[in-house]
Write a protein that holds these residues in place. Sequence first.
Motif, short mmCIF file in Angstrom:
data_model
loop_
_atom_site.label_atom_id
_atom_site.label_comp_id
_atom_site.label_asym_id
_atom_site.label_seq_id
_atom_site.Cartn_x
_atom_site.Cartn_y
_atom_site.Cartn_z
N CYS A 1 0.96 -1.24 -0.10
CA CYS A 1 -0.03 -0.05 0.06
C CYS A 1 0.64 1.38 -0.18
N ARG A 2 1.93 1.21 0.62
CA ARG A 2 2.73 2.49 0.84
C ARG A 2 3.53 2.65 -0.41
N MET A 3 3.89 1.47 -1.22
CA MET A 3 4.61 1.56 -2.39
C MET A 3 3.80 2.13 -3.39
N VAL A 4 2.46 1.57 -3.43
CA VAL A 4 1.42 2.02 -4.50
C VAL A 4 1.26 3.78 -4.37
N GLY A 5 1.30 4.09 -3.27
CA GLY A 5 1.02 5.45 -3.14
C GLY A 5 1.97 6.54 -3.36
N LEU A 6 3.33 5.90 -3.00
CA LEU A 6 4.69 6.41 -3.52
C LEU A 6 4.59 6.66 -4.83
N LEU B 1 7.76 -2.96 -8.23
CA LEU B 1 8.80 -2.06 -7.46
C LEU B 1 9.24 -2.56 -6.31
N LEU B 2 8.25 -2.95 -5.57
CA LEU B 2 8.40 -3.35 -3.95
C LEU B 2 9.47 -4.59 -4.05
N GLU B 3 8.92 -5.41 -4.79
CA GLU B 3 10.09 -6.92 -4.90
C GLU B 3 11.19 -6.41 -5.34
N GLU B 4 11.35 -5.66 -6.28
CA GLU B 4 12.75 -5.18 -6.76
C GLU B 4 13.62 -4.59 -5.78
N ILE B 5 12.96 -3.67 -4.91
CA ILE B 5 13.71 -3.06 -3.64
C ILE B 5 13.96 -4.02 -2.69
N ALA C 1 18.68 1.89 -18.23
CA ALA C 1 18.41 3.14 -17.99
C ALA C 1 17.21 3.34 -16.99
N GLN C 2 16.28 2.55 -16.99
CA GLN C 2 15.10 2.50 -15.95
C GLN C 2 15.68 1.94 -14.56
N ARG C 3 16.82 1.32 -14.37
CA ARG C 3 17.45 1.28 -13.20
C ARG C 3 17.88 2.37 -12.23
N THR C 4 18.22 3.36 -12.94
CA THR C 4 18.36 4.68 -12.25
C THR C 4 17.09 5.38 -11.65
N THR C 5 15.92 4.98 -12.23
CA THR C 5 14.83 5.59 -11.92
C THR C 5 14.42 4.67 -10.50
N VAL C 6 14.68 3.51 -10.67
CA VAL C 6 14.11 2.54 -9.71
C VAL C 6 15.00 2.69 -8.59
N TYR C 7 16.43 3.17 -8.60
CA TYR C 7 16.92 3.48 -7.48
C TYR C 7 16.48 4.76 -6.86
N ARG C 8 16.16 5.92 -7.78
CA ARG C 8 15.65 7.03 -6.91
C ARG C 8 14.34 6.71 -6.32
N VAL C 9 13.28 5.67 -6.78
CA VAL C 9 12.30 5.44 -6.00
C VAL C 9 12.67 4.65 -4.81
N PHE C 10 13.78 3.88 -4.76
CA PHE C 10 14.45 3.04 -3.41
C PHE C 10 14.79 4.13 -2.33
N GLU C 11 15.31 5.34 -3.01
CA GLU C 11 15.84 6.28 -2.07
C GLU C 11 14.59 6.93 -1.35
N GLU C 12 13.56 7.28 -2.09
CA GLU C 12 12.45 7.69 -1.45
C GLU C 12 11.75 6.89 -0.64
N ASP D 1 13.05 4.52 1.18
CA ASP D 1 13.82 4.50 2.52
C ASP D 1 13.61 5.60 3.26
N LYS D 2 13.61 6.89 2.68
CA LYS D 2 13.50 8.13 3.38
C LYS D 2 11.85 8.17 4.14
N ARG D 3 10.95 7.58 3.18
CA ARG D 3 9.45 7.73 3.92
C ARG D 3 9.49 6.53 4.99
N MET D 4 10.04 5.38 5.03
CA MET D 4 10.02 4.41 5.99
C MET D 4 10.75 5.15 7.32
N LYS D 5 11.74 5.70 7.13
CA LYS D 5 12.52 6.38 8.33
C LYS D 5 11.66 7.52 8.73
N GLU D 6 11.09 8.64 7.89
CA GLU D 6 10.46 9.84 8.44
C GLU D 6 9.09 9.72 8.67
N LYS D 7 8.16 9.18 7.57
CA LYS D 7 6.83 9.25 7.58
C LYS D 7 6.21 8.21 8.41
#
Length: 558
Positions: free
Chosen positions: A158-163, A191-195, A226-237, A239-245
Amino acid sequence: MLLTELPVQAIDKKTDLFIRSANVWHNNFNNQGLFSGIELTREQLVLVLQNEDQMLINGSAGSGKSITLLYKLLKVMEQENVRRRILYLTFNKTLIDDAGKRTKNSPVFSEVFDRHELHLHTFHSMAYQLLQQIGFQYVKPYVSSLIKIKKHEGVLLCRMVGLLEEFVDSEEYKLLPEKERFFTTQNGAFLLEEILWMKANGYVNKEDYLEVERIGRSHNPRLTKAQRTTVYRVFEEYDKRMKEKYCRDLDMEDYALLLLKYFKQIPPELHYDYIFVDEVQDLQPMQIKCLALLTKKSIVICGDLKQRIYRRSPHTYADLGLNLLGRRSGTLTKNFRSTKQIMKLANAIKFDDVDNDREDEQNFVNEGEKPEIRFYDKAEAMHLYLVKQIKEIMAKDPGSSIAVIHRYEEELHLKTVTAVKRVLETSFYLITAEQYSRRFDHGSAKKPVFFTDAYSVKGLEFDYVFILQFDRFHYPNSKRIEELNRRSEKRNTESYSRDFDSVFNDEKKILYVAITRAKKKVVLLWTAEDYLKVSQFIRDFNGDDYEAYGFDKSKFMS
């Protein structure tokens, strides 16, 4: 050359010589009577007496891997005169409870228990305690049960879909080059499985992730460089949400990553002198790496690739800090649990990623009835059969253990009561995996009926096993096929075929695990309006190896 590669006469001579020499060297260890009713074979005794700083014990289901591991544990506890910190670890709480019950029934264990600091843990309970001890007070305990895992995965999804929805609508995403944007099939579940795969394998640095070969990940949907760069950007976000939100919430994979990141803060006194790991094939790579680093003197792992029901990894044992070559790796070939007839059926299941055992390489202790495969066109008729059969077993074989294995994972997650469970509860004392530790006693003259999913039964054994839902909707699980189809742009491609075969392979392993829980007899059942709805896996079986009821088995024989 391994002992198992030598002629039988050479094995006997070398084994006898080794045992005599080892008994002289380890003359303070008496392997007799450690566990009631269990006598070690020569090949087990060789592995018990063998001392290595790192060691792997291989073996098929029922070959005595776990009991060999427990003997090695007791040997260390008996021989070590200095107080040692010892860890016995396996992948879920039910198996930890089972190991605890077995050790407590050993007279030797009661004598040596107070000499050492022994911890019986899942990886997550061990990691939780260590992280708490080095100051991570926000870390919560993680219960490795199927229901809890499914519930937590649902929250993460649910969190990943929203993100993902927010990210795709953002200005940042709109400014990305077209080649770096996601396909419509690359949804939140993908994306969740990939992360989680990135975390499980330790590819949390951008450079590492961009370069690694994605072994163990599906080919659909296709993921470009090329898409892996975008996946990594989602991964960073993410990780950030898991810590902060989400108040520093953790997923399953974070526990090992935290231990590795802050490993230098773990004082030597919290490391383990000895570590014993059961069912190692289902631990994640970073978890194994943690255990190797935490070991001071010796680590022994055991497992069976045929029972690996989780995704594969790019890592080798050597990558994770384990040197298991040569005599550090031993294989058990004798089967103590299941009858020859049960294992003949199980070993007929063909896997793509594991060598299938030849029958003449297997040594079986017990003979018994042929397995049964039964079809019913009405659920009520199957329920009547189950109740009648279980009552007959209890009457003629009191004290025997019985398990009914299902694939109602989604229904259990929703805590609904299935029809078959309701019927069984009216006639028998039924327990689930969550109740196993409190209510199942190996020594009891009258045992409850164990009603469990196909995942939670791993590592356990029962005299009689009934496997429900042996149909094409549950073996393989149709939800996995549906998810693969949703993700696939095309179905007539080589990449789709590889992913489809991978799902089939994993699902076959789940069936293999279920069948090999049985010691005396196994029955596979399904209900449908037509017997042709049986699982496709029935075609792996030789028709002569099972009794068929309610259908014509010649339809499935090649």
